[in-house]
Each structure stands twice: as C-alpha cells, then as structure tokens.
Motif scaffolding. Structure first.
Motif, mmCIF file in Angstrom:
data_model
loop_
_atom_site.group_PDB
_atom_site.id
_atom_site.type_symbol
_atom_site.label_atom_id
_atom_site.label_comp_id
_atom_site.label_asym_id
_atom_site.label_seq_id
_atom_site.Cartn_x
_atom_site.Cartn_y
_atom_site.Cartn_z
ATOM 1 N N MET B 80 1.790 7.366 7.258
ATOM 2 C CA MET B 80 1.742 8.775 6.861
ATOM 3 C C MET B 80 2.714 9.044 5.708
ATOM 4 N N LYS B 81 3.833 8.338 5.682
ATOM 5 C CA LYS B 81 4.833 8.554 4.629
ATOM 6 C C LYS B 81 4.353 8.098 3.252
ATOM 7 N N ASP B 82 3.208 7.390 3.218
ATOM 8 C CA ASP B 82 2.650 6.962 1.925
ATOM 9 C C ASP B 82 1.901 8.101 1.234
ATOM 10 N N SER B 83 1.733 9.210 1.914
ATOM 11 C CA SER B 83 1.121 10.383 1.282
ATOM 12 C C SER B 83 2.018 10.840 0.135
ATOM 13 N N ALA B 84 1.497 10.740 -1.076
ATOM 14 C CA ALA B 84 2.296 11.012 -2.274
ATOM 15 C C ALA B 84 1.367 10.927 -3.471
ATOM 16 N N SER B 85 1.909 11.223 -4.634
ATOM 17 C CA SER B 85 1.182 10.947 -5.877
ATOM 18 C C SER B 85 1.653 9.623 -6.439
ATOM 19 N N TYR B 86 0.721 8.876 -7.014
ATOM 20 C CA TYR B 86 1.031 7.571 -7.588
ATOM 21 C C TYR B 86 0.733 7.626 -9.088
ATOM 22 N N LEU B 87 1.766 7.382 -9.867
ATOM 23 C CA LEU B 87 1.708 7.562 -11.320
ATOM 24 C C LEU B 87 1.577 6.213 -12.013
ATOM 25 N N CYS B 88 0.535 6.094 -12.827
ATOM 26 C CA CYS B 88 0.317 4.902 -13.639
ATOM 27 C C CYS B 88 0.935 5.173 -15.015
ATOM 28 N N VAL B 89 1.726 4.236 -15.522
ATOM 29 C CA VAL B 89 2.489 4.462 -16.755
ATOM 30 C C VAL B 89 2.376 3.221 -17.631
ATOM 31 N N SER B 90 1.837 3.362 -18.826
ATOM 32 C CA SER B 90 1.767 2.207 -19.724
ATOM 33 C C SER B 90 2.852 2.304 -20.793
ATOM 34 N N THR B 91 3.084 1.199 -21.451
ATOM 35 C CA THR B 91 4.131 1.099 -22.473
ATOM 36 C C THR B 91 3.501 0.619 -23.763
ATOM 37 N N ASP B 92 3.781 1.325 -24.858
ATOM 38 C CA ASP B 92 3.143 0.942 -26.119
ATOM 39 C C ASP B 92 4.052 0.034 -26.960
ATOM 40 N N SER B 93 3.606 -0.232 -28.176
ATOM 41 C CA SER B 93 4.320 -1.192 -29.037
ATOM 42 C C SER B 93 5.722 -0.735 -29.388
ATOM 43 N N ASN B 94 5.975 0.567 -29.335
ATOM 44 C CA ASN B 94 7.317 1.098 -29.594
ATOM 45 C C ASN B 94 8.109 1.300 -28.304
ATOM 46 N N TYR B 95 7.590 0.749 -27.215
ATOM 47 C CA TYR B 95 8.218 0.885 -25.897
ATOM 48 C C TYR B 95 8.272 2.332 -25.441
ATOM 49 N N GLN B 96 7.365 3.159 -25.950
ATOM 50 C CA GLN B 96 7.237 4.525 -25.443
ATOM 51 C C GLN B 96 6.374 4.486 -24.182
ATOM 52 N N LEU B 97 6.721 5.297 -23.226
ATOM 53 C CA LEU B 97 5.957 5.367 -21.982
ATOM 54 C C LEU B 97 4.867 6.421 -22.092
ATOM 55 N N ILE B 98 3.671 6.059 -21.639
ATOM 56 C CA ILE B 98 2.557 7.004 -21.561
ATOM 57 C C ILE B 98 2.242 7.201 -20.085
ATOM 58 N N TRP B 99 2.475 8.421 -19.602
ATOM 59 C CA TRP B 99 2.360 8.718 -18.182
ATOM 60 C C TRP B 99 0.974 9.264 -17.853
ATOM 61 N N GLY B 100 0.347 8.698 -16.817
ATOM 62 C CA GLY B 100 -0.861 9.297 -16.285
ATOM 63 C C GLY B 100 -0.511 10.541 -15.469
ATOM 64 N N ALA B 101 -1.528 11.348 -15.194
ATOM 65 C CA ALA B 101 -1.308 12.587 -14.439
ATOM 66 C C ALA B 101 -1.071 12.333 -12.961
ATOM 67 N N GLY B 102 -1.392 11.110 -12.506
ATOM 68 C CA GLY B 102 -1.125 10.770 -11.122
ATOM 69 C C GLY B 102 -2.333 10.891 -10.224
ATOM 70 N N THR B 103 -2.339 10.088 -9.167
ATOM 71 C CA THR B 103 -3.361 10.146 -8.126
ATOM 72 C C THR B 103 -2.705 10.632 -6.846
ATOM 73 N N LYS B 104 -3.168 11.759 -6.351
ATOM 74 C CA LYS B 104 -2.638 12.290 -5.092
ATOM 75 C C LYS B 104 -3.330 11.571 -3.945
ATOM 76 N N LEU B 105 -2.564 10.854 -3.143
ATOM 77 C CA LEU B 105 -3.096 10.117 -1.999
ATOM 78 C C LEU B 105 -2.813 10.888 -0.719
ATOM 79 N N ILE B 106 -3.884 11.204 -0.001
ATOM 80 C CA ILE B 106 -3.771 11.922 1.267
ATOM 81 C C ILE B 106 -4.085 10.942 2.379
ATOM 82 N N ILE B 107 -3.153 10.799 3.317
ATOM 83 C CA ILE B 107 -3.346 9.896 4.457
ATOM 84 C C ILE B 107 -3.669 10.741 5.685
ATOM 85 N N LYS B 108 -4.758 10.399 6.344
ATOM 86 C CA LYS B 108 -5.165 11.115 7.553
ATOM 87 C C LYS B 108 -4.948 10.220 8.776
ATOM 88 N N PRO B 109 -4.557 10.832 9.893
ATOM 89 C CA PRO B 109 -4.313 10.022 11.103
ATOM 90 C C PRO B 109 -5.608 9.435 11.665
#
Lengths: 115, 109
Positions: B80-109
């Motif tokens: 249940m504690k895994d319920s959270a948003s998971y953010l995917c983040v890539s790194t470009d040639s200048n080492y800048q981070l590009i953040w995804g908006a995230g995936t909200k994961l809902i865990i049901k019992p």
C-alpha cells in the motif's frame, strides 16, 4: 542530519508583493536548484547554481531571482508576485557540477498561493 | 523537441506486479532517472540507468533501451505504501534534466 530545509512551508501572498523562499542544505553539496511543480506538468527548473558564487537560468526564470553567497544557502526571490506564480516550489541539491548525472535531494517544498 | 511520455494514472492490486512505461525524445541522451513522490511530499531518488538493460534493486527494477527511447519501472510485491507518483526523468547532452509529469499509481487492497 537535516538534509535540505525550506521555509516557509506555505504562504499566501498578495499580488505585487515581494517574497523570498529560503533553502538551506547541510550536505555540503556543490549544486543547488529551484523547481516549481504545477498540476499535470513535470518539475520545471527555475534557476540553478553549480557552485557557491555562480547561478544560472533554468527553463522558467522570468519573475524570479536567486543568489548563492555560500555553499549552504540558496534563496529564491519573487520581486513582484503574480497569480501565475502560484505553485509548489522545491529546492534540491546534488554533489556534482554535472548535475544531470547525479542524484538530486529535495527539500519538503513551499506551497505558495498568490492572490 | 525534448519530451517525456508516461501514463497519467495506473491502478494495481496489493501483492501484484506493475510496470510503468516511459518513452522519451531527448537530444544527446545521457541517462534516465526514476523518482518516487508521495502526495504532498518531495521526490525521492529510485534509480538511474545510462546503459541498456535491467537494474534490479530489491522490489524495484528499472529497464532502459536507448535505441528505442524507452524505459520502464517494475514494482513487485506491491504494498500500500507504494501508492505514489513515479517520475521519469531524462538527461540531455547538456546534462539538463527533463521531467515527465509523473504516473500516479493507485494500489488497491
């Protein structure tokens, strides 16, 4: 070990007012960053600092300024707040000057509402 | 342009396995992060992949295919504690981070 602290936790601000968000880290990290997080969008970099005494502009720097007088502190100032600056602000730090390859550690965030 | 795509929301059952996919278009790609963010809290680091393949870390694994511009985060034995948003983040040639908006994961019992 506190890591990164931010103050205030939340703030409601009238448009046109000046506001400084504080960020302090005790990990002696070289690099520090300010992000804003808005619903449905990824984190967006506002400003960054690779080392004390230097700063750089991120993706959305307009309306914000920063300073890095020492290693530990990295305040973010809104000179004249506008409603579009309503957001959650995260400060982060990392132990690398090539910050794209190093883990970033985040503060707890400041929730700012501009009316 | 530079872009991250990941599902907005996913639902899974406690004890099960879930795979969260991420595709990216990043110039001069230099690696991909996954971060976890619980509601109202700060993001915390989960994994970093720069080479193709699977990196396993306990219940969490992260996979990268540079040729396909694709990554996934695999969560096993969901709690249940895994319920959270998971953010995917890539790194470009200048080492800048590009953040995804995230995936909200809902865990049901």
């Amino acid at each position: 070990i506190a890591g990164i602290t931010q103050a205030p936790t939340s703030q409601i601000l009238a448009a046109g007012r000046r506001m400084t968000l504080r960020c302090t880290q005790d990990m002696r990290h070289n690099a520090m960053y300010w992000y804003r997080q808005d619903l449905g969008l990824g984190l967006r970099l506002i400003h960054y600092s690779n080392t004390a005494g230097t700063t750089g502009k991120g993706e959305v720097p307009d309306g914000y300024s920063v300073s890095r007088a020492n290693t530990d502190d990295f305040p973010l100032t809104l000179a004249s707040a506008v409603p579009s600056q309503t957001s959650v602000y995260f400060c982060a730090s990392s132990d690398s000057r090539d910050f794209g390859t190093d883990t970033q550690y985040f503060g707890p965030g400041t929730r700012l509402t501009v009316l | 342009g530079q872009n991250i795509d990941q599902p907005t929301e996913m639902t899974a059952t406690e004890g099960a396995i879930v795979q969260i996919n991420c595709t990216y278009q990043t110039s001069g790609f230099n690696g991909l992060f996954w971060y976890q963010q619980h509601a109202g809290e700060a993001p915390t680091f989960l994994s970093y992949n720069v080479l193709d393949g699977l990196e396993e870390k306990g219940r969490f694994s992260s996979f990268l295919s540079r040729s396909k511009g694709y990554s996934y985060l695999l969560l096993k034995e969901l709690q249940m504690k895994d319920s959270a948003s998971y953010l995917c983040v890539s790194t470009d040639s200048n080492y800048q981070l590009i953040w995804g908006a995230g995936t909200k994961l809902i865990i049901k019992p």
